[in-house]
Design an enzyme around this catalytic site. Sequence first.
Site, mmCIF file in Angstrom:
data_model
loop_
_atom_site.group_PDB
_atom_site.id
_atom_site.type_symbol
_atom_site.label_atom_id
_atom_site.label_comp_id
_atom_site.label_asym_id
_atom_site.label_seq_id
_atom_site.Cartn_x
_atom_site.Cartn_y
_atom_site.Cartn_z
ATOM 1 C CG HIS A 215 -0.406 0.077 2.400
ATOM 2 N ND1 HIS A 215 -0.151 -1.168 3.154
ATOM 3 C CD2 HIS A 215 -0.181 0.933 3.258
ATOM 4 C CE1 HIS A 215 0.265 -0.806 4.588
ATOM 5 N NE2 HIS A 215 0.549 0.536 4.489
ATOM 6 C CG ASP A 245 -0.023 -4.356 2.126
ATOM 7 O OD1 ASP A 245 0.676 -3.646 1.245
ATOM 8 O OD2 ASP A 245 -0.423 -4.039 3.262
ATOM 9 N N GLY A 324 2.885 5.023 9.940
ATOM 10 C CA GLY A 324 4.365 5.238 9.665
ATOM 11 C C GLY A 324 5.105 4.099 9.670
ATOM 12 C CB SER A 326 3.094 0.917 6.411
ATOM 13 O OG SER A 326 1.695 0.818 6.837
ATOM 14 C CB SER A 342 0.003 -5.469 6.179
ATOM 15 O OG SER A 342 -1.016 -5.173 5.486
#
Length: 450
Positions: A215, A245, A324, A326, A342
């Site tokens: 993402h 992801d 942040g 991720s 994720s």
Amino acid sequence: MSHKRIPKRKAAIAAGGVMALGAAAILLPQANAGQDGASSGQAAAPKTLKASDASDLASQLAELLGEAFAGSYYDAEQQQLVVNVISGDNNNVIVQAKKAGAQIREVDNSLAELAAGAQTLKTDATIPGTAWAVDPRTNKILVTADSTVTGAKWDQLESTVDTLGSGMATIKKSAGTFKTFLSGGDAIFAGGARCSAGFNVVAGDGTPAFLTAGHCGVAAAEWSDADGGEPIATVDQATFPGDGDFALVKYDDPATVAPSEVNVGEQTVAISQAADAEVGLQVFRMGSTTGLSDGQVLGLDATVNYPEGTVTGLIQTNVCAEPGDSGGSLFTQDGLAIGLTSGGSGDCTVGGETFFQPVTTALEAVGATLGAGDAAGGGAEAGAGDEAGAGEEAGAGEEAGAGEEAGVGDEVGGQEVGGEEAGGQEVGGEEAGGHDAGAGADDGSGLTHQ
């Protein structure tokens, strides 16, 4: 995170920054203990196993047991692999599994039945804010609903679970909201968005790259190491939502040296290889917002219904994370790369569920490799030419994560980090992912309280 070349014998920081002292205290003292436990494991069944050995044994026994195999999990307290089996005519393979060192437990639900139940949930209850994964410890599907699943949505979910039959699934409520952990801020930047680099890898064409969340990869094509700075890496492939992801991001400078390490303060954890998660496995997560956190794997092959769409094949954990984080790395104390952050619910104050993209499937999908071959394109020296560890060379100008700076004068083993930038986080009195590291108390170990 500039692309200057720095002298050898400097610390390379792979996915690091300021650590949460509590999790680091768990990680550091146990780093050697995990190795010692493996070497002293007894031959008698069930065997005492390291988590990595338990994962390997689980894969072997899944093949041996065939349809009788109903999942497995790692008992961290006993350091044993527990294997679920469906009793049947072929008791010989179960005897063989016991001889191999596993603890055998007979259960009611087969993997095929659990998979059919998950398919029913997908067909009849794909509702934003819901997630489900198989929990081998209960031999059921664990269904989780966040705070947005109320009224008719909750009724739909509950009735679908009821149709699966007694003993097939359980539902629990989460206080937070399922979301991807993308945020505006620091670490790696693109158009006001912030993520975290996961693991450095070697792309299929031999160039240096890193993995992060998909993402993040679909949010922007070019990523920088400073807010508003020049791009240093470009997205090559990204998947989100759908079957995962994950994203492969290639460094724009082919001479970037990208070692497989995670910095834990006074030492680095060398990332030797990617490995599959096992339920019950103790894991550690690094992220640009919250630093280091730890917890356990709760479920595998999780399906998460984010507002942006459904993502399948994830790892469910109780490790906290925040916006942040991720794309940040999920790994074990003995250096196995497990996942990429994720999303999930909650934060590092109240806790919650967090989901991770398995590294093994991401590597296979993008055609990259992780481990012994540190990436160094353009003739830059890497791998065997670089020494690592205390008094060993980290490589000339090695930059890691999203090109994180190790900083001139930084060394592993008690040397000062002192204001240099690490993965978008500045340590030694500067800001770390939105947290003021300088305000924390230094315990003399090289780690700073958040």
